[in-house]
Write a protein that holds these residues in place. Structure first.
Motif, PDB file in Angstrom:
ATOM      1  N   VAL A 101       0.779  -1.074  -0.036  1.00  0.00           N
ATOM      2  CA  VAL A 101      -0.140   0.001   0.033  1.00  0.00           C
ATOM      3  C   VAL A 101       0.812   1.342  -0.130  1.00  0.00           C
ATOM      4  O   VAL A 101       0.772   2.303  -0.677  1.00  0.00           O
ATOM      5  N   ALA A 102       1.970   1.331   0.636  1.00  0.00           N
ATOM      6  CA  ALA A 102       2.951   2.241   0.754  1.00  0.00           C
ATOM      7  C   ALA A 102       3.381   2.531  -0.623  1.00  0.00           C
ATOM      8  O   ALA A 102       3.563   3.906  -0.975  1.00  0.00           O
ATOM      9  N   PHE A 103       3.910   1.650  -1.193  1.00  0.00           N
ATOM     10  CA  PHE A 103       4.513   1.777  -2.667  1.00  0.00           C
ATOM     11  C   PHE A 103       3.522   2.237  -3.578  1.00  0.00           C
ATOM     12  O   PHE A 103       3.871   3.249  -4.350  1.00  0.00           O
ATOM     13  N   ILE A 104       2.267   1.785  -3.572  1.00  0.00           N
ATOM     14  CA  ILE A 104       1.308   2.084  -4.715  1.00  0.00           C
ATOM     15  C   ILE A 104       0.672   3.229  -4.332  1.00  0.00           C
ATOM     16  O   ILE A 104       0.202   4.056  -5.198  1.00  0.00           O
ATOM     17  N   VAL A 109       2.695   2.492 -10.522  1.00  0.00           N
ATOM     18  CA  VAL A 109       3.891   1.198 -10.890  1.00  0.00           C
ATOM     19  C   VAL A 109       3.338   0.498 -11.774  1.00  0.00           C
ATOM     20  O   VAL A 109       4.318  -0.604 -12.263  1.00  0.00           O
ATOM     21  N   THR A 110       2.169   0.710 -12.480  1.00  0.00           N
ATOM     22  CA  THR A 110       1.866  -0.422 -13.040  1.00  0.00           C
ATOM     23  C   THR A 110       2.507  -0.879 -14.501  1.00  0.00           C
ATOM     24  O   THR A 110       2.544  -2.240 -15.063  1.00  0.00           O
ATOM     25  N   GLU A 111       3.013   0.234 -14.932  1.00  0.00           N
ATOM     26  CA  GLU A 111       3.780  -0.056 -16.409  1.00  0.00           C
ATOM     27  C   GLU A 111       5.102  -0.891 -16.071  1.00  0.00           C
ATOM     28  O   GLU A 111       5.442  -1.432 -17.131  1.00  0.00           O
ATOM     29  N   HIS A 112       5.702  -0.893 -15.013  1.00  0.00           N
ATOM     30  CA  HIS A 112       6.828  -1.760 -14.778  1.00  0.00           C
ATOM     31  C   HIS A 112       6.548  -3.282 -13.817  1.00  0.00           C
ATOM     32  O   HIS A 112       7.299  -3.952 -13.556  1.00  0.00           O
ATOM     33  N   LEU A 113       5.085  -3.284 -13.499  1.00  0.00           N
ATOM     34  CA  LEU A 113       4.681  -4.304 -12.760  1.00  0.00           C
ATOM     35  C   LEU A 113       4.957  -5.623 -13.169  1.00  0.00           C
ATOM     36  O   LEU A 113       5.456  -6.468 -12.631  1.00  0.00           O
ATOM     37  N   PHE A 114       4.619  -5.913 -14.561  1.00  0.00           N
ATOM     38  CA  PHE A 114       4.651  -7.289 -15.065  1.00  0.00           C
ATOM     39  C   PHE A 114       6.177  -7.842 -15.021  1.00  0.00           C
ATOM     40  O   PHE A 114       6.429  -8.839 -14.596  1.00  0.00           O
ATOM     41  N   THR A 115       6.812  -7.239 -15.610  1.00  0.00           N
ATOM     42  CA  THR A 115       8.529  -7.701 -15.448  1.00  0.00           C
ATOM     43  C   THR A 115       8.908  -7.696 -13.998  1.00  0.00           C
ATOM     44  O   THR A 115       9.508  -8.904 -14.046  1.00  0.00           O
ATOM     45  N   SER A 116       8.383  -7.120 -13.129  1.00  0.00           N
ATOM     46  CA  SER A 116       8.896  -7.369 -11.864  1.00  0.00           C
ATOM     47  C   SER A 116       8.358  -8.585 -11.170  1.00  0.00           C
ATOM     48  O   SER A 116       8.958  -9.421 -10.703  1.00  0.00           O
ATOM     49  N   LEU A 160      10.315  -3.079  -6.491  1.00  0.00           N
ATOM     50  CA  LEU A 160      11.162  -3.009  -7.716  1.00  0.00           C
ATOM     51  C   LEU A 160      10.501  -2.161  -8.854  1.00  0.00           C
ATOM     52  O   LEU A 160      11.328  -1.308  -9.391  1.00  0.00           O
ATOM     53  N   ALA A 161       9.378  -2.264  -8.961  1.00  0.00           N
ATOM     54  CA  ALA A 161       8.598  -1.314 -10.009  1.00  0.00           C
ATOM     55  C   ALA A 161       8.419   0.044  -9.524  1.00  0.00           C
ATOM     56  O   ALA A 161       8.720   0.789 -10.615  1.00  0.00           O
ATOM     57  N   LEU A 162       8.385   0.242  -8.329  1.00  0.00           N
ATOM     58  CA  LEU A 162       8.356   1.739  -7.852  1.00  0.00           C
ATOM     59  C   LEU A 162       9.789   2.233  -8.119  1.00  0.00           C
ATOM     60  O   LEU A 162       9.927   3.410  -8.370  1.00  0.00           O
ATOM     61  N   ALA A 163      10.782   1.348  -7.811  1.00  0.00           N
ATOM     62  CA  ALA A 163      12.262   2.015  -8.186  1.00  0.00           C
ATOM     63  C   ALA A 163      12.461   2.230  -9.683  1.00  0.00           C
ATOM     64  O   ALA A 163      13.048   3.086  -9.968  1.00  0.00           O
ATOM     65  N   TRP A 170      14.943   5.833  -4.172  1.00  0.00           N
ATOM     66  CA  TRP A 170      13.883   4.689  -4.251  1.00  0.00           C
ATOM     67  C   TRP A 170      14.369   3.281  -4.766  1.00  0.00           C
ATOM     68  O   TRP A 170      13.768   2.197  -4.384  1.00  0.00           O
ATOM     69  N   TRP A 171      15.587   3.228  -5.212  1.00  0.00           N
ATOM     70  CA  TRP A 171      16.215   1.706  -5.307  1.00  0.00           C
ATOM     71  C   TRP A 171      16.518   1.110  -3.962  1.00  0.00           C
ATOM     72  O   TRP A 171      16.702  -0.144  -4.002  1.00  0.00           O
ATOM     73  N   TRP A 172      16.673   2.004  -2.985  1.00  0.00           N
ATOM     74  CA  TRP A 172      16.695   1.166  -1.614  1.00  0.00           C
ATOM     75  C   TRP A 172      15.564   0.583  -1.263  1.00  0.00           C
ATOM     76  O   TRP A 172      15.657  -0.619  -0.805  1.00  0.00           O
ATOM     77  N   VAL A 173      14.314   0.702  -1.647  1.00  0.00           N
ATOM     78  CA  VAL A 173      13.147   0.023  -1.656  1.00  0.00           C
ATOM     79  C   VAL A 173      13.138  -1.221  -2.293  1.00  0.00           C
ATOM     80  O   VAL A 173      12.984  -2.248  -1.801  1.00  0.00           O
ATOM     81  N   ALA A 174      13.586  -1.098  -3.761  1.00  0.00           N
ATOM     82  CA  ALA A 174      13.859  -2.591  -4.115  1.00  0.00           C
ATOM     83  C   ALA A 174      14.825  -3.345  -3.574  1.00  0.00           C
ATOM     84  O   ALA A 174      14.903  -4.575  -3.648  1.00  0.00           O
ATOM     85  N   ILE A 175      16.146  -2.934  -2.994  1.00  0.00           N
ATOM     86  CA  ILE A 175      17.091  -3.651  -2.417  1.00  0.00           C
ATOM     87  C   ILE A 175      16.693  -4.263  -1.240  1.00  0.00           C
ATOM     88  O   ILE A 175      16.758  -5.307  -0.755  1.00  0.00           O
TER      89      ILE A 175
END
Length: 220
Positions: A101-104, A109-116, A160-163, A170-175
């Motif tokens: 919920v915090a991320f969205i 982030v929908t455009e990157h969600l499928f790949t993630s 990851l999609a958020l990053a 925000w790459w720290w979130v992905a990490i």
């Protein structure tokens, strides 16, 4: 200063654990270290929320960390429960909902969600087949581990999609999300799959603490 203090506490706990001669192959952080880190991370999340009351990210990350601290108490056996692992899974599952919920609410982030989702889904399914699935364990337990792993992977995928969407810090979130997956994967591999890993509790807690720090401190 708070982050540096938490890192220092972790280092002291790690050194103390390695010097514990009563546990030669499965050393773990002292209980005081685990509790100090868990409660201080919740305190940090609360502090950041109070300083940014209009931020949905900080609000939901605090609730996620609060549930994570409850999960830590289950995993440490400090809350009576039939199975500490199941108690931890339940509370952490809710915590991951709050993180998503915090991320969205931070960005679309929908455009990157499928790949993630594809990346984490493939990793977790393959990892479960080769390292966690155990015919000697209850089928419900092993399948439950897969479903929980995919749940955690879903949180990491959104992170990851958020990053990918916002970049920068925000790459720290992905990490953090990827370290969460690794930490829980190590639990499944050692406790369900019964694969030996020297000093597994240290590696599990090390990746877990780093994961929480990535998620909590990213927005700063």
């Amino acid at each position: 200063m708070l982050l540096l203090t938490q890192v220092l506490v972790f280092i002291i706990g790690w050194v103390t654990a390695l010097q514990n001669k009563s546990r030669e192959t499965n050393k773990e952080l002292p209980l005081w270290t685990r509790l100090t880190l868990s409660f201080s991370l919740s305190g940090a999340a609360l502090l950041f929320w109070l300083n940014h009351l209009d931020s949905p990210y900080h609000r939901w990350v605090f609730f996620g960390m609060l549930l994570s601290t409850l999960g830590d108490l289950f995993m440490a056996g400090l809350i009576p429960f039939a199975n500490h692992l199941i108690g931890g899974m339940i509370t952490f599952s809710i915590a991951h909902v709050f993180y998503v919920v915090a991320f969205i609410q931070t960005a679309d982030v929908t455009e990157h969600l499928f790949t993630s989702v594809l990346i984490y889904g493939a990793f977790l399914i393959i990892g479960w087949i080769f390292f966690i699935r155990n015919p000697a364990e209850s089928k419900i337990f092993t399948v439950g581990a897969l479903l929980y792993g995919l749940w955690v992977g879903g949180m990491a995928a959104v992170g990851l999609a958020l990053a990918l969407k916002l970049g920068g810090a925000w790459w720290w979130v992905a990490i953090g999300g990827s370290l969460f997956v690794l930490s829980d994967f190590l639990i499944g591999m050692t406790e369900i799959g019964k694969h030996p890993l020297r000093h597994a509790p240290l590696w599990i807690w090390g990746t877990y603490v780093a994961a929480q720090m990535g998620i909590i401190y990213a927005s700063l």
